[in-house]
Design an enzyme around this catalytic site. Structure first.
Site, PDB file in Angstrom:
ATOM      1  N   GLY A 206      -8.692  27.736 -10.641  1.00 37.62           N
ATOM      2  CA  GLY A 206      -7.744  26.981  -9.841  1.00 37.62           C
ATOM      3  C   GLY A 206      -8.340  26.331  -8.615  1.00 37.62           C
ATOM      4  O   GLY A 206      -7.622  25.732  -7.801  1.00 37.62           O
TER       5      GLY A 206
ATOM      6  N   GLY B 190     -10.286  23.783  -8.584  1.00 35.99           N
ATOM      7  CA  GLY B 190     -10.399  22.341  -8.765  1.00 35.99           C
ATOM      8  C   GLY B 190     -11.678  21.901  -9.452  1.00 35.99           C
ATOM      9  O   GLY B 190     -11.998  20.702  -9.474  1.00 35.99           O
ATOM     10  N   LYS B 191     -12.406  22.841 -10.036  1.00 35.72           N
ATOM     11  CA  LYS B 191     -13.687  22.517 -10.676  1.00 35.72           C
ATOM     12  C   LYS B 191     -13.538  21.450 -11.756  1.00 35.72           C
ATOM     13  O   LYS B 191     -14.217  20.422 -11.735  1.00 35.72           O
ATOM     14  CB  LYS B 191     -14.304  23.775 -11.298  1.00 35.72           C
ATOM     15  CG  LYS B 191     -14.583  24.911 -10.349  1.00 35.72           C
ATOM     16  CD  LYS B 191     -15.254  26.064 -11.042  1.00 35.72           C
ATOM     17  CE  LYS B 191     -14.422  26.652 -12.168  1.00 35.72           C
ATOM     18  NZ  LYS B 191     -13.121  27.207 -11.700  1.00 35.72           N
TER      19      LYS B 191
ATOM     20  N   THR C 149     -11.044  19.464 -12.468  1.00 37.12           N
ATOM     21  CA  THR C 149     -10.457  18.209 -12.003  1.00 37.12           C
ATOM     22  C   THR C 149     -11.511  17.310 -11.368  1.00 37.12           C
ATOM     23  O   THR C 149     -11.629  16.123 -11.700  1.00 37.12           O
ATOM     24  CB  THR C 149      -9.335  18.485 -10.988  1.00 37.12           C
ATOM     25  OG1 THR C 149      -8.330  19.291 -11.599  1.00 37.12           O
ATOM     26  CG2 THR C 149      -8.714  17.189 -10.497  1.00 37.12           C
TER      27      THR C 149
ATOM     28  N   ASP D 277     -13.896  26.762 -20.621  1.00 39.32           N
ATOM     29  CA  ASP D 277     -12.832  27.070 -21.574  1.00 39.32           C
ATOM     30  C   ASP D 277     -13.088  26.401 -22.912  1.00 39.32           C
ATOM     31  O   ASP D 277     -12.843  26.982 -23.979  1.00 39.32           O
ATOM     32  CB  ASP D 277     -11.474  26.625 -21.020  1.00 39.32           C
ATOM     33  CG  ASP D 277     -10.963  27.550 -19.923  1.00 39.32           C
ATOM     34  OD1 ASP D 277     -11.554  28.634 -19.753  1.00 39.32           O
ATOM     35  OD2 ASP D 277     -10.004  27.186 -19.229  1.00 39.32           O
TER      36      ASP D 277
ATOM     37  N   SER E 194     -18.400  31.125 -13.420  1.00 41.66           N
ATOM     38  CA  SER E 194     -19.737  31.718 -13.235  1.00 41.66           C
ATOM     39  C   SER E 194     -19.787  32.558 -11.964  1.00 41.66           C
ATOM     40  O   SER E 194     -20.428  32.183 -10.986  1.00 41.66           O
ATOM     41  CB  SER E 194     -20.808  30.631 -13.214  1.00 41.66           C
ATOM     42  OG  SER E 194     -20.463  29.537 -12.406  1.00 41.66           O
TER      43      SER E 194
END
Length: 318
Positions: free
Chosen positions: A118, A120-121, A123, A145, A189
């Protein structure tokens, strides 16, 4: 900021041997067993026959497939091989990284977005890819994912599986970098040692760590996938930031925060533009050197390779 890295760390490679021509101990039964093969000849899949006995540490499992008539098919033996095994050699191709970068008119690198779920990676990573595409650059987003739907679909979320998940993603990114592609990895990670291992596998400057420094409270308030709610309810075990730790990068190349120095909220577009600015400043979007074929050693390697092809083909044509 660029960092000097240690030489590449080679990991054990998995190879398969065909033991159909080798005597196998009586302990090998249908299915899986830890029985050890007896002395004899082990035939590699490539066809080379090598004398010797496999040591206990050289194998994982044996399988014996059976046909419908009850006859046993050749036994397949899966072994873990060390990088020092004499019959495994690195193959140097005739087309190097510089040629590919000249073709693409860019320099390969691995942008590694790390941060809490969540943060923002994904996006920002997708926006960076769109901006680079607008500049005519070839990129590929490696999403954590998405990898679990294919390459890593057999991995869970234990510490060991997470480590392997990151290792595989890093190796995929390395292959892309060596092809001149700007790879953009987006994975939580959480462990510093895993990220460092990937950095050590790439040339200095090729690994660009981008830390999405978004507070846990903000990530949990977003909770776009509903994962934090499930983790708080105990439905998800080992969730990073809740029941599992996240180790912040100590010296990342870039730190992206959702607020600027003046306290104003920054958009994902603003953060993506910061990444593009870094790539421009470090010359990653510039053309590679043009004096490629002036390198005598490179020319010699190419000539040797062409001579090798001529010898192998023996006038039969390609």
């Amino acid at each position: 900021m660029a960092k000097l890295t240690s030489p590449p760390v080679h990991t054990p490679q998995e190879a398969q041997l065909d033991t159909s021509s080798a005597p196998v101990s009586e302990g090998v039964q249908n299915g899986f067993t830890n029985a050890q093969p007896s002395s004899g000849y082990v035939q590699a899949r490539a066809g080379a026959v090598q004398p010797g006995t496999l040591e206990e540490t050289d194998y994982q499992t044996y399988t014996r497939e059976e046909h419908s008539n009850g006859a046993s098919a050749p036994v397949r033996l899966s072994v873990q091989t060390s990088p020092c095994v004499s019959h495994i050699h690195w193959h140097h191709g005739a087309v190097g990284r510089l040629e590919k970068e000249r073709l693409l008119q860019q320099r390969g690198c691995l942008l590694w977005f790390t941060g809490l779920s969540g943060s923002g990676k994904s996006t920002v990573a997708c926006l960076v890819e769109q901006m680079l595409l607008a500049q005519g650059k070839l990129t590929k987003v490696i999403d954590g994912d998405n990898l679990r739907h294919g390459l890593n679909n057999g991995l869970g979320f234990s510490a060991e599986d997470r480590e392997e998940n990151i290792r595989r993603a890093g190796e995929v990114g390395k292959l892309m970098v060596e092809t001149g592609i700007i790879a953009i990895a987006s994975l939580i990670s959480p462990y510093a040692r895993d990220r460092q291992k990937i950095r050590s596998r790439l040339a200095p400057g090729d690994f660009i760590e981008v830390f999405m420094d978004t507070p846990l409270s903000t990530c949990e308030a977003r909770d776009c996938k509903g994962l934090y709610k499930k983790a708080r309810a105990g439905l998800i075990k080992g969730f990073t930031g809740i029941s599992d730790p996240y180790e912040c990068p100590e010296q990342p190349e870039l730190v992206l925060q959702d607020k600027g120095p003046d306290g104003q909220l920054l958009s994902a577009q603003d953060l993506a533009e910061t990444v593009i600015g870094y790539l421009q400043q470090t010359g990653r979007l510039a053309h590679p050197p043009t004096q490629l074929h002036q390198n005598g050693r490179h020319l010699q390697q190419q000539l040797q390779f062409m001579g090798h092809l001529a010898t192998c083909c023996n006038g039969d044509g390609i």
